[in-house]
Design an enzyme around this catalytic site. Structure first.
Site, PDB file in Angstrom:
ATOM      1  N   ALA A  76      97.531 -37.182  23.418  1.00  0.00           N
ATOM      2  CA  ALA A  76      97.974 -37.472  22.046  1.00  0.00           C
ATOM      3  C   ALA A  76      97.058 -38.538  21.453  1.00  0.00           C
ATOM      4  O   ALA A  76      96.289 -39.180  22.174  1.00  0.00           O
ATOM      5  CB  ALA A  76      99.414 -37.976  22.055  1.00  0.00           C
ATOM      6  N   LYS A  77      97.110 -38.706  20.169  1.00  0.00           N
ATOM      7  CA  LYS A  77      96.415 -39.819  19.515  1.00  0.00           C
ATOM      8  C   LYS A  77      97.077 -40.044  18.169  1.00  0.00           C
ATOM      9  O   LYS A  77      97.530 -39.093  17.523  1.00  0.00           O
ATOM     10  CB  LYS A  77      94.937 -39.480  19.289  1.00  0.00           C
ATOM     11  CG  LYS A  77      94.064 -40.703  19.131  1.00  0.00           C
ATOM     12  CD  LYS A  77      93.840 -41.383  20.470  1.00  0.00           C
ATOM     13  CE  LYS A  77      92.668 -42.305  20.467  1.00  0.00           C
ATOM     14  NZ  LYS A  77      92.220 -42.623  21.831  1.00  0.00           N
TER      15      LYS A  77
END
Ligand code: NAD
Length: 426
Positions: free
Chosen positions: A115-116
């Site tokens: 994720a980011k």
């Protein structure tokens, strides 16, 4: 120059990073023994969250910022990845960085997906109080999709241990869960890990050392130039210096210093302020950030920002080996040029993966309640990094591809195999 395998690296100029990442997947699919259908699935994020974050500024006005969280894949475990505060952050940028986290976690065999997140804001324009309000409101907006077993943010550009402490505190207020495993990279006194801060620099130094040995360089006297003397570059410089390498140049955003006989890294580290103005660099020459990338050294470590090695300067890189301390410092075009010229590039998803690996130890510490000593962190980190190095080395030799493709192939195979085992739901 060292002979590296030819690459078929992507070469489209000015292509959005997420498109480059997708084309890389297409190319890598041919290297791994998994069904194309699952590789196709991995071209897209599972979810992209977009939130509005109203913040009352110190002057009484309200400003609304845009925040994102891209969750790429969680087949191997909860989503994991940093949150950045930077002007111009976009959903697409978060998606491509989230994809890279999926591969990085798989390469280190961590039970996490990728994720980011980010907020489009210049953090330097905010007071500490404004940053606190922004972070707490962003944490409130993320309530429904983060958690120790769902998605675990960490610091990235423009955010730090304090930012994570605020998010952990909001999560505790929202849920009553005080284990603080919702974020990693916290200060040690509120559940953070001893040694988390040095971990990505340590892994970069370890990988540089192994790469040097692989190409028959002795670490003793190995000449190294490092762009960026912050967390990653500074720790990598100190370790390589400790192991006997000769760090001949380092830089920060204002420029760099160089000395063919080696810089006094300990003395430079003991001071603050621009490198060029430090006492310990009084006898060193000045070198620009551009010139540093073209120094004739054994190992070049870009450890500052992305996109510094380009089609323009790659033909002039004189280093024998490039080790990526920063995320995405080498453009696809530069990658192709360096491969053609026989300069091996050891990729970021391997070299700086010490950060997320230490984050895993921090998450374990928070979720099972057993604290880790600094020594335990170093030992386990080194073991895991060396295992990943061996896996990439074997992949490179058996698949006969450049280091970057070799690393991605290991990761892709692990992720795609997990998908294949489960099938597409329902
Ligand atoms: P940092 O802010 O601690 O240090 C960055 C250094 O680069 C500083 O010396 C700064 O002066 C210099 N710099 C900034 N802009 C520059 C420019 N345009 N040209 C030259 N030098 C410049 O950051 P960091 O945590 O060391 O991160 C560096 C890189 O490593 C980033 O790409 C980051 O995404 C990546 N990274 C960081 C971590 C981590 O946990 N810290 C983990 C993995 C990857």
């Amino acid at each position: 120059m060292i002979s590296a395998n030819a690459t078929t690296a992507e070469t489209a100029a000015d292509e959005p990073a997420v498109e480059t990442a997708r084309r890389r997947l297409d190319r890598l699919a041919a290297l791994v023994d998994v069904s194309d259908e699952y590789v196709e699935r991995l071209k897209y994020p599972s979810q992209v969250h977009r939130v509005s974050i109203p913040v009352r500024l110190d002057d009484g006005e309200i400003e609304v910022f845009e925040g994102f969280r891209a969750q790429h894949d969680n087949v191997r475990g909860p989503y994991k990845g940093g949150i950045r505060y930077a002007p111009g952050v976009t959903a697409d940028e978060c998606v491509s960085l989230a994809m890279a986290m999926t591969w990085k976690c798989a390469l280190l065999d961590l039970p996490f997906g990728g994720a980011k997140g980010g907020v489009a804001v210049d953090p330097r324009s905010l007071s500490t109080e404004e940053k606190r309000r922004l972070t707490r409101r962003f944490a409130e907006e993320m309530r429904s999709f983060v958690g120790p077993q769902t998605d675990i943010p960490a610091p990235d550009m423009g955010t730090d241990a304090q930012t994570m402490a605020w998010i952990a505190d909001v999560y505790k207020m929202q849920t009553g869960d005080g284990t603080r495993g919702v974020v990693t990279g916290k200060p040690p006194r509120v559940g953070g890990l001893a040694g988390r801060e040095e971990a990505p620099g340590r892994s970069t130094a370890l990988v540089a050392r192994e790469a040097a040995r692989y190409y028959d360089y002795s670490v003793d006297g190995l000449t190294v130039a490092i762009q960026g003397f912050g967390s990653v570059g500074g720790h990598a410089a100190r370790l390589l210096d400790e192991w006997g390498a000769t760090v001949v140049a380092v830089s920060d955003i204002d420029g760099g210093v160089s000395d063919d006989d080696g810089l006094d890294i300990d003395a430079l580290s003991a001071e603050t302020g621009p490198l060029t103005e430090r006492e310990a660099a009084a006898d060193a020459d000045e070198v620009t950030n551009d010139a540093l990338l073209e120094l004739d050294v054994d190992v070049l470590i870009p450890a500052a920002v992305g996109g510094v090695l380009t089609a323009d300067n790659a033909p002039n890189v004189e280093a024998s080996i490039v080790v990526e301390g920063a995320n995405e410092p080498t453009s696809a075009e530069a990658d192709a040029v360096l491969a053609e010229r026989g300069v091996p590039v050891i990729p970021d998803i391997l070299a700086n993966a010490g950060g997320v690996t230490a984050s895993y130890f921090e998450w374990l510490q928070n979720t099972n309640g057993r604290s880790w000593t600094h020594e335990e962190v170093r030992e386990e980190l080194d073991d895991r990094m060396l295992s990943a190095w061996e896996a990439v080395k074997e992949s490179r030799e058996t698949r006969e591809v450049p280091w970057r493709d070799a690393a991605y192939a290991v990761a892709l195979e692990r992720v795609a195999e997990s998908h294949e085992t489960l099938g597409i739901w329902p």
